[in-house]
Design an enzyme around this catalytic site. Structure first.
Site, PDB file in Angstrom:
ATOM      1  CE  LYS A  22      -1.654   2.006   3.856  1.00 10.77           C
ATOM      2  NZ  LYS A  22      -2.033   3.397   4.095  1.00 10.77           N
ATOM      3  CG  ASN A  23       2.793   2.404   3.479  1.00 18.90           C
ATOM      4  OD1 ASN A  23       1.674   2.918   3.480  1.00 18.90           O
ATOM      5  ND2 ASN A  23       3.329   1.876   4.564  1.00 18.90           N
ATOM      6  NE  ARG A  94       1.001  12.324   6.602  1.00 17.99           N
ATOM      7  CZ  ARG A  94       1.139  13.644   6.725  1.00 17.99           C
ATOM      8  NH1 ARG A  94       0.080  14.390   6.949  1.00 17.99           N
ATOM      9  NH2 ARG A  94       2.326  14.210   6.612  1.00 17.99           N
ATOM     10  CB  CYS A 118      -4.740   6.347  11.067  1.00 18.80           C
ATOM     11  SG  CYS A 118      -5.244   4.835  10.223  1.00 18.80           S
ATOM     12  NE  ARG A 123       0.185  10.531   9.911  1.00 19.68           N
ATOM     13  CZ  ARG A 123      -0.382   9.493   9.312  1.00 19.68           C
ATOM     14  NH1 ARG A 123      -1.679   9.287   9.447  1.00 19.68           N
ATOM     15  NH2 ARG A 123       0.313   8.662   8.582  1.00 19.68           N
ATOM     16  N   PRO A 124       2.611  16.863  10.337  1.00 15.59           N
ATOM     17  CG  PRO A 124       4.517  17.918  11.124  1.00 15.59           C
ATOM     18  CD  PRO A 124       3.561  16.816  11.454  1.00 15.59           C
ATOM     19  CG  ASP A 310       2.879   1.727   9.192  1.00 16.85           C
ATOM     20  OD1 ASP A 310       2.435   2.638   9.923  1.00 16.85           O
ATOM     21  OD2 ASP A 310       2.871   1.786   7.951  1.00 16.85           O
ATOM     22  NE  ARG A 402      -7.081   4.664   5.564  1.00 14.54           N
ATOM     23  CZ  ARG A 402      -6.023   5.095   6.231  1.00 14.54           C
ATOM     24  NH1 ARG A 402      -5.911   4.876   7.523  1.00 14.54           N
ATOM     25  NH2 ARG A 402      -5.067   5.760   5.606  1.00 14.54           N
TER      26      ARG A 402
END
Length: 427
Positions: A22-23, A94, A118, A123-124, A310, A402
């Site tokens: 996914k990432n 995100r 999530c 999470r800038p 993760d 997700r």
């Protein structure tokens, strides 16, 4: 809202292969906007985040569709692209931040409502914006959205990231491919997914050196073509299967996922007492459920090649019944351990305080009704339920899908008593 019913105490046996990561898939889909020819990503699982990405591509004027397990995109003229990202899609994940650079480069502007996903704490996106501003973008912050514009092409730059953010590295890597001249990214993230994006862009014609190291050099303004590309396997899914057999006991083989992708987690499993046999492209994991796991672990989740953030909740699930007090510290996210409430409902003694989770260990887990607080926390609760006596009902408002197309089904194939009930309305 779906409910996953898990009856613990069933050892796992068999062989399983993780799907595409996914990432990797999510930034790769965004990167196809830069390509002047058709692209096809092979073996992509049916994840809700992937569905959101396809909807986002279509919303901004791109042509993208699923053909079986493949995702295919067609090139579109810049004039057909819209830089306005719908709020409901940006808020769903995100990874909508990955569309900043491609839309800025192709459409000349992009407006992005603050991305969702999530609830893991702050999470800038400041590193993304600082890098794009250094390349010449004008950044306008307006309430809960950011707008970027360019007046002429972006310019190559020597830029140092203040921390090795995976997302920011990917954003600036995509922007650098379209910028005039040479871009040097210092302090870049080194994760395998960054290398996968660099591999995809290079296969499309980009000139990138140093991916997988802290210094990446990109020669910009190369015309990018199309590609038939297979994303790397999902190392987090592989770690999830490893955590599952550690919790439930048994013997499984995780194939077609090189152990180097999740070596830190494999080392953790070995320290707990799991037998790990590494092969070039597979791992065999064996755990005797009659022998208690070893706890007393001190884990620190950080950037690659450290223990992956993760996998931190997954490790927590393994340590609940292990002998000895353990601590896990997640350097990146302040709310990574929202799953602690579910662990306690199952009988574990654990306490989350900011970035740190303390686990007393030696718990005797019992089935309970729990709710998935986020993607990885939901997977961790499912893993813990495999070790519990009795039946656990895990209510999931959509988080787990997700990142896993069918995690209950995967584990059921390995022998777990695990099934999804039909979705119910959220009350």
């Amino acid at each position: 809202m779906q409910t996953i019913t898990i009856t613990g105490g069933q050892p796992l046996h068999g062989t399983i292969r993780p799907a595409a990561a996914k990432n990797s898939v999510l930034p790769l889909l965004a990167a196809t906007l830069l390509c002047g020819a058709p692209c096809c990503l092979r073996g992509v699982p049916e994840l809700s985040d992937v569905d959101t990405s396809l909807a986002l591509l279509q919303a901004v004027g791109a042509k993208a569709a699923r053909h079986g397990s493949d995702l295919c995109t067609l090139p579109v003229h810049a004039s057909a692209l819209c830089g306005e990202i719908p709020a409901h899609l940006a808020g769903a994940m995100r990874s909508s931040v990955f569309y900043l650079a491609p839309l800025l480069c192709r459409a000349g502007m992009v407006r992005l409502p603050l991305p969702g996903g999530c609830r893991l704490g702050p999470r800038p996106v400041d590193i993304h914006l600082a890098g794009l501003a250094a390349m010449g973008a004008r950044v306008e912050l307006e309430g809960d959205a950011v707008t970027l514009r360019r007046f002429g092409p972006l310019q190559g730059v020597d830029f140092t990231l203040r921390l090795p953010s995976v997302g920011a590295t990917m954003t600036l890597l995509m922007a650098a491919c379209c910028a005039m001249g040479t871009t040097i990214l210092r302090g870049a993230a080194c994760e395998p997914e960054v290398c996968d994006l660099a591999g995809f862009l290079s296969a499309c014609g980009a000139q990138i050196a140093g991916a997988g190291t802290p210094v990446v050099v990109v020669q910009g303004r190369r015309a990018l073509g199309g590609i038939l590309y297979t994303p790397l396997p999902d190392r987090i899914a592989a770690a999830t299967y490893g955590a599952a057999v550690a919790a439930a006991g048994g013997q499984i083989t995780v194939r077609e996922c090189p152990p180097r992708y999740y070596e830190a987690f494999l080392q953790f499993l070995q320290q707990c007492g799991v037998q790990v046999t590494r092969r070039e492209n597979a791992v065999e994991l064996v755990r005797d459920p009659s022998v208690p796991l070893r706890g007393s672990q001190q884990l620190y989740a950080n950037a690659w090649p450290a223990f992956a953030t993760d996998t931190a909740p997954l490790a927590a699930a393994v340590l609940l019944e292990a002998q000895g007090e353990s601590q896990i510290y997640d350097h990146l996210f302040a709310n990574r351990f929202a799953c602690a409430a579910g662990f306690r409902a199952m009988g574990a003694e654990c306490q989350a305080a900011g970035h740190r989770l303390t686990i007393r260990g030696g718990a005797h887990l019992q089935g309970a009704c729990v709710t998935a607080p986020d993607l990885r926390g939901g997977a961790a609760l499912l893993v813990a339920a495999l070790a519990a006596d009795g039946t656990t009902e895990l209510r999931d408002p959509g988080h787990i899908r997700r990142g896993y197309a069918d995690l209950p089904g995967d584990l059921a194939l390995l022998g777990a008593r695990c099934a999804c009930c039909r979705p119910t309305a959220v009350r």
